[in-house]
Scaffold this motif. Structure first.
Motif, PDB file in Angstrom:
ATOM      1  N   TRP A 285     -15.601  28.065  37.201  1.00  0.00           N
ATOM      2  CA  TRP A 285     -16.301  27.552  36.031  1.00  0.00           C
ATOM      3  C   TRP A 285     -17.798  27.536  36.282  1.00  0.00           C
ATOM      4  CZ3 TRP A 285     -12.062  24.189  37.616  1.00  0.00           C
ATOM      5  CH2 TRP A 285     -12.371  23.371  38.700  1.00  0.00           C
ATOM      6  N   GLY A 286     -18.556  27.132  35.274  1.00  0.00           N
ATOM      7  CA  GLY A 286     -20.003  27.090  35.425  1.00  0.00           C
ATOM      8  C   GLY A 286     -20.590  28.473  35.652  1.00  0.00           C
ATOM      9  N   ALA A 287     -21.689  28.510  36.383  1.00  0.00           N
ATOM     10  CA  ALA A 287     -22.413  29.760  36.607  1.00  0.00           C
ATOM     11  C   ALA A 287     -21.580  30.802  37.334  1.00  0.00           C
ATOM     12  CB  ALA A 287     -23.691  29.482  37.400  1.00  0.00           C
ATOM     13  N   PHE A 288     -20.609  30.361  38.137  1.00  0.00           N
ATOM     14  CA  PHE A 288     -19.814  31.320  38.910  1.00  0.00           C
ATOM     15  C   PHE A 288     -19.103  32.333  38.015  1.00  0.00           C
ATOM     16  CE2 PHE A 288     -19.281  27.314  41.594  1.00  0.00           C
ATOM     17  CZ  PHE A 288     -20.438  27.566  42.321  1.00  0.00           C
ATOM     18  N   SER A 289     -18.739  31.902  36.813  1.00  0.00           N
ATOM     19  CA  SER A 289     -18.046  32.810  35.893  1.00  0.00           C
ATOM     20  C   SER A 289     -18.954  33.952  35.445  1.00  0.00           C
ATOM     21  CB  SER A 289     -17.529  32.038  34.674  1.00  0.00           C
ATOM     22  OG  SER A 289     -18.610  31.494  33.929  1.00  0.00           O
ATOM     23  N   GLU A 290     -20.264  33.797  35.621  1.00  0.00           N
ATOM     24  CA  GLU A 290     -21.228  34.834  35.259  1.00  0.00           C
ATOM     25  C   GLU A 290     -21.689  35.659  36.452  1.00  0.00           C
ATOM     26  OE1 GLU A 290     -24.536  33.022  33.125  1.00  0.00           O
ATOM     27  OE2 GLU A 290     -23.191  31.421  32.458  1.00  0.00           O
ATOM     28  N   THR A 291     -21.654  35.077  37.637  1.00  0.00           N
ATOM     29  CA  THR A 291     -22.312  35.704  38.787  1.00  0.00           C
ATOM     30  C   THR A 291     -21.355  36.296  39.807  1.00  0.00           C
ATOM     31  OG1 THR A 291     -22.411  33.524  39.855  1.00  0.00           O
ATOM     32  CG2 THR A 291     -24.355  34.224  38.606  1.00  0.00           C
ATOM     33  N   VAL A 292     -20.092  35.871  39.796  1.00  0.00           N
ATOM     34  CA  VAL A 292     -19.120  36.346  40.785  1.00  0.00           C
ATOM     35  C   VAL A 292     -18.047  37.147  40.080  1.00  0.00           C
ATOM     36  CG1 VAL A 292     -17.473  35.709  42.590  1.00  0.00           C
ATOM     37  CG2 VAL A 292     -19.534  34.305  42.230  1.00  0.00           C
ATOM     38  N   GLN A 293     -18.039  38.452  40.308  1.00  0.00           N
ATOM     39  CA  GLN A 293     -16.989  39.307  39.762  1.00  0.00           C
ATOM     40  C   GLN A 293     -15.760  39.195  40.658  1.00  0.00           C
ATOM     41  OE1 GLN A 293     -19.933  42.616  39.921  1.00  0.00           O
ATOM     42  NE2 GLN A 293     -19.011  43.222  37.980  1.00  0.00           N
ATOM     43  N   GLN A 294     -14.657  38.832  40.059  1.00  0.00           N
ATOM     44  CA  GLN A 294     -13.436  38.569  40.819  1.00  0.00           C
ATOM     45  C   GLN A 294     -13.040  39.767  41.686  1.00  0.00           C
ATOM     46  OE1 GLN A 294     -12.343  35.746  41.210  1.00  0.00           O
ATOM     47  NE2 GLN A 294     -10.141  35.462  41.003  1.00  0.00           N
ATOM     48  N   GLY A 295     -12.937  39.507  42.988  1.00  0.00           N
ATOM     49  CA  GLY A 295     -12.526  40.555  43.896  1.00  0.00           C
ATOM     50  C   GLY A 295     -13.600  41.575  44.213  1.00  0.00           C
ATOM     51  N   VAL A 296     -14.845  41.289  43.832  1.00  0.00           N
ATOM     52  CA  VAL A 296     -15.947  42.217  44.114  1.00  0.00           C
ATOM     53  C   VAL A 296     -16.981  41.552  45.033  1.00  0.00           C
ATOM     54  CG1 VAL A 296     -17.743  43.706  43.141  1.00  0.00           C
ATOM     55  CG2 VAL A 296     -15.594  43.351  41.891  1.00  0.00           C
ATOM     56  N   GLN A 297     -17.594  40.477  44.541  1.00  0.00           N
ATOM     57  CA  GLN A 297     -18.514  39.711  45.408  1.00  0.00           C
ATOM     58  C   GLN A 297     -17.806  38.538  46.083  1.00  0.00           C
ATOM     59  OE1 GLN A 297     -19.579  40.048  41.946  1.00  0.00           O
ATOM     60  NE2 GLN A 297     -20.486  42.034  42.477  1.00  0.00           N
ATOM     61  N   GLY A 298     -16.599  38.261  45.636  1.00  0.00           N
ATOM     62  CA  GLY A 298     -15.854  37.128  46.170  1.00  0.00           C
ATOM     63  C   GLY A 298     -14.719  36.778  45.232  1.00  0.00           C
ATOM     64  N   TYR A 299     -14.332  35.514  45.248  1.00  0.00           N
ATOM     65  CA  TYR A 299     -13.176  35.084  44.450  1.00  0.00           C
ATOM     66  C   TYR A 299     -13.448  33.726  43.808  1.00  0.00           C
ATOM     67  CZ  TYR A 299     -10.844  38.769  47.072  1.00  0.00           C
ATOM     68  OH  TYR A 299     -10.515  39.985  47.627  1.00  0.00           O
ATOM     69  N   ARG A 300     -13.019  33.594  42.560  1.00  0.00           N
ATOM     70  CA  ARG A 300     -13.066  32.330  41.841  1.00  0.00           C
ATOM     71  C   ARG A 300     -11.647  31.775  41.800  1.00  0.00           C
ATOM     72  NH1 ARG A 300     -15.320  35.789  38.058  1.00  0.00           N
ATOM     73  NH2 ARG A 300     -13.743  35.117  36.545  1.00  0.00           N
ATOM     74  N   CYS A 301     -11.467  30.521  42.213  1.00  0.00           N
ATOM     75  CA  CYS A 301     -10.114  29.988  42.445  1.00  0.00           C
ATOM     76  C   CYS A 301      -9.876  28.677  41.702  1.00  0.00           C
ATOM     77  CB  CYS A 301      -9.901  29.757  43.941  1.00  0.00           C
ATOM     78  SG  CYS A 301     -10.334  31.171  44.975  1.00  0.00           S
ATOM     79  N   ARG A 302      -8.573  28.391  41.477  1.00  0.00           N
ATOM     80  CA  ARG A 302      -8.176  27.169  40.782  1.00  0.00           C
ATOM     81  C   ARG A 302      -7.093  26.365  41.504  1.00  0.00           C
ATOM     82  NH1 ARG A 302      -9.677  26.251  35.510  1.00  0.00           N
ATOM     83  NH2 ARG A 302     -11.031  27.819  34.577  1.00  0.00           N
ATOM     84  N   THR A 303      -6.463  26.924  42.517  1.00  0.00           N
ATOM     85  CA  THR A 303      -5.445  26.189  43.273  1.00  0.00           C
ATOM     86  C   THR A 303      -5.678  26.443  44.765  1.00  0.00           C
ATOM     87  OG1 THR A 303      -3.832  28.000  43.392  1.00  0.00           O
ATOM     88  CG2 THR A 303      -3.763  26.596  41.408  1.00  0.00           C
ATOM     89  N   LEU A 304      -5.088  25.571  45.599  1.00  0.00           N
ATOM     90  CA  LEU A 304      -5.237  25.750  47.038  1.00  0.00           C
ATOM     91  C   LEU A 304      -4.645  27.084  47.479  1.00  0.00           C
ATOM     92  CD1 LEU A 304      -6.200  24.627  49.732  1.00  0.00           C
ATOM     93  CD2 LEU A 304      -3.976  23.479  49.974  1.00  0.00           C
TER      94      LEU A 304
END
Length: 357
Positions: A285-304
């Motif tokens: 959420w927040g800025a990460f949804s704009e700056t981090v492409q999933q599986g490209v620069q890293g990963y955005r996560c919601r569960t452990l």
């Protein structure tokens, strides 16, 4: 163009205060505007590393000692009050107003970054254009605002809009989004990584450091923790680090955790890590949804489980491509041009504004 830039009363505008993101934004903003040939009048403290046409000292180190005691970087900055009625704001603002009055010219810009703490400056100079040029806070006051992300711009506007008024409220054409900005030379690149993960930042619950701890515990992975606050029981704590050590730690890490639990306006640490070519592991959420492409620069996560999967997958990412992406988005060289364009647009408001062709 001419800029009157008001710094913050609790720090010096030097790299030593790198844990204070807003102090660094002041320093680098001045550097960028000067590099473009503009005039910059900086109203700040005694020690200064920012480029400027003139440094006007409005806060002395003795003032800071009297106001804040013997605080160090290890104490963090959570003790600092943003209440505009507090003594440090009243005195700093009064001095800044007096000094700007001696130097201002028609069509100058007044640049503030202290939220409501600096609203008095705007009120004192209705003949100037006041710009909040790095909004990552909620207490906005000026007519012209630059937000750090679209997520945060919409959050601030949404907080002021009721459901019943959604269609009647209007957007602001002279609001803008320009990301936080960084000096590339401070962030070394390492093509090979060491076997550890990193969490660096304020050690407060909202920054989500417990997620980094839980993930690395579950995987049996090494975690290095840096920053002000009470360190967790798990991980190797290295305290508050300087610019050089920060670059070393970030560049050699397998991945950097930035799992903010709140709606992150920007989260400078994740951009710094990417500038080192290091993958980031964030919330979604927040800025990460704009700056981090999933599986490209890293990963955005919601569960452990997702955080664990991300930590096990970062080694597959292209470190050089991560760095190049970050430079193209967040380097001062790139962002300076965005600010220049923004202020040129504001300058038209002395004429036809929106209708300038």
């Amino acid at each position: 163009m001419r800029f009157h830039v008001a710094a913050l009363p609790h720090t010096q505008t030097t790299k030593h205060y790198s844990p204070c993101a807003y102090t660094q934004k002041v320093r680098k903003f001045c550097d960028m505007m000067m590099s473009l040939g503009h005039e910059v009048f900086l109203y700040a403290s005694e020690e200064n590393e920012a480029a400027c046409t003139e440094l006007i000292t409005v806060v002395t180190k003795e003032d800071q000692k009297e106001w804040f005691g013997e605080k160090t970087l290890a104490d963090g900055f959570d003790w600092f009050s943003w209440n505009p009625q507090d003594r440090h704001w009243l005195i700093a603002n009064a001095r800044t107003i007096a000094e700007i009055s001696k130097r201002k010219q028609p069509r100058d810009f007044l640049c503030a970054i202290g939220g409501g703490g600096q609203q008095l400056l705007d009120q004192a100079f209705p003949d100037l254009q006041t710009v909040e040029y790095g909004v990552g806070y909620s207490g906005v006051f000026s007519k012209h605002r630059v937000f750090e992300s679209y997520a945060w711009m919409h959050a601030v506007h949404g907080a002021r809009t009721t459901v019943q008024k959604i269609m009647s409220e209007r957007g602001q054409f002279y609001d803008a989004v320009i990301p936080n900005y960084f000096e590339v030379e401070d962030f070394p690149f390492a093509a090979e990584k060491d076997d550890y993960f990193l969490f660096i930042g304020r050690l407060i619950e909202a920054k989500g450091f417990q997620i980094a701890v839980d993930t690395c515990k579950r995987l049996g992975a090494k975690l290095i923790v840096a920053g002000a606050g009470r360190p967790p029981e798990f991980g190797e704590y290295v305290g508050v680090v300087d610019v050089q050590r920060r670059g070393e730690l970030m560049s050699r890490a397998r991945g950097v955790f930035v799992p903010s639990l709140y709606l992150e306006p920007f989260g400078g640490v994740h951009a710094e890590a990417m500038l080192c070519g290091t993958p980031v592991i964030t919330t979604d959420w927040g800025a990460f949804s704009e700056t981090v492409q999933q599986g490209v620069q890293g990963y955005r996560c919601r569960t452990l489980r997702e955080f664990c999967d991300a930590a096990e997958s970062v080694d597959k990412l292209d470190y050089q491509a991560i760095r190049e992406y970050a430079i193209s988005k967040f380097s001062t060289e790139v962002v300076a041009k965005q600010y220049d364009y923004y202020f040129q647009r504001l300058h038209t408001l002395w004429g036809d504004g929106f209708y300038t062709v």
